[in-house]
Scaffold this motif. Structure first.
Motif, PDB file in Angstrom:
ATOM      1  N   LYS A 115      59.167 -88.035  83.715  1.00 44.07           N
ATOM      2  CA  LYS A 115      59.994 -87.655  85.116  1.00 44.07           C
ATOM      3  C   LYS A 115      61.148 -86.816  84.937  1.00 44.07           C
ATOM      4  O   LYS A 115      61.245 -86.113  85.899  1.00 44.07           O
ATOM      5  CB  LYS A 115      60.812 -89.129  85.480  1.00 44.07           C
ATOM      6  N   GLU A 116      61.986 -86.966  83.922  1.00 43.31           N
ATOM      7  CA  GLU A 116      62.982 -85.936  83.628  1.00 43.31           C
ATOM      8  C   GLU A 116      62.424 -84.657  83.341  1.00 43.31           C
ATOM      9  O   GLU A 116      63.066 -83.617  83.983  1.00 43.31           O
ATOM     10  CB  GLU A 116      63.773 -86.301  82.409  1.00 43.31           C
ATOM     11  N   GLU A 117      61.386 -84.518  82.916  1.00 41.13           N
ATOM     12  CA  GLU A 117      60.653 -83.170  82.750  1.00 41.13           C
ATOM     13  C   GLU A 117      60.231 -82.666  83.803  1.00 41.13           C
ATOM     14  O   GLU A 117      60.513 -81.406  84.079  1.00 41.13           O
ATOM     15  CB  GLU A 117      59.411 -83.323  81.602  1.00 41.13           C
ATOM     16  N   HIS A 118      59.880 -83.402  84.990  1.00 36.79           N
ATOM     17  CA  HIS A 118      59.458 -83.103  85.797  1.00 36.79           C
ATOM     18  C   HIS A 118      60.574 -82.324  86.946  1.00 36.79           C
ATOM     19  O   HIS A 118      60.255 -81.431  87.685  1.00 36.79           O
ATOM     20  CB  HIS A 118      58.489 -83.909  86.701  1.00 36.79           C
ATOM     21  N   ARG A 129      60.914 -78.726  88.097  1.00 38.72           N
ATOM     22  CA  ARG A 129      61.048 -78.364  89.519  1.00 38.72           C
ATOM     23  C   ARG A 129      62.292 -77.398  89.675  1.00 38.72           C
ATOM     24  O   ARG A 129      62.635 -76.523  90.378  1.00 38.72           O
ATOM     25  CB  ARG A 129      61.472 -79.624  90.332  1.00 38.72           C
ATOM     26  N   LEU A 130      63.352 -78.100  89.167  1.00 37.45           N
ATOM     27  CA  LEU A 130      64.792 -77.079  89.021  1.00 37.45           C
ATOM     28  C   LEU A 130      64.438 -75.751  88.698  1.00 37.45           C
ATOM     29  O   LEU A 130      64.962 -74.652  89.401  1.00 37.45           O
ATOM     30  CB  LEU A 130      65.671 -77.745  88.167  1.00 37.45           C
ATOM     31  N   ILE A 131      63.938 -75.487  87.550  1.00 38.34           N
ATOM     32  CA  ILE A 131      63.765 -74.118  87.082  1.00 38.34           C
ATOM     33  C   ILE A 131      62.944 -73.447  87.866  1.00 38.34           C
ATOM     34  O   ILE A 131      63.296 -72.062  88.114  1.00 38.34           O
ATOM     35  CB  ILE A 131      63.046 -74.325  85.820  1.00 38.34           C
ATOM     36  N   SER A 132      61.916 -73.778  88.612  1.00 38.08           N
ATOM     37  CA  SER A 132      60.910 -73.246  89.780  1.00 38.08           C
ATOM     38  C   SER A 132      61.728 -72.831  90.875  1.00 38.08           C
ATOM     39  O   SER A 132      61.587 -71.828  91.202  1.00 38.08           O
ATOM     40  CB  SER A 132      59.697 -73.877  89.958  1.00 38.08           C
TER      41      SER A 132
END
Length: 53
Positions: free
Chosen positions: A19-22, A26-29
């Motif tokens: 979940k943290e990785e997603h 998302r933040l990076i994108s």
């Protein structure tokens, strides 16, 4: 019983990490998208001013 509990805790940790990785992806994108839009706007403004000038 204890091995089942350990397995459950491990699974919760894995799900939390995913979940943290997603969230991170998302933040990076979002940041990349904003950066690309900013670069396009800067390039357009510079292109227009160079063309007009």
């Amino acid at each position: 019983m204890s091995s089942m509990k350990l397995g459950k805790e491990w699974w919760q940790t894995v799900r939390y990490a995913i979940k943290e990785e997603h969230r991170t992806v998302r933040l990076i994108s979002v940041l990349v998208t904003v950066g690309v839009i900013a670069l396009v706007l800067i390039a357009a403004v510079n292109g227009v001013s160079v063309t007009v000038g």
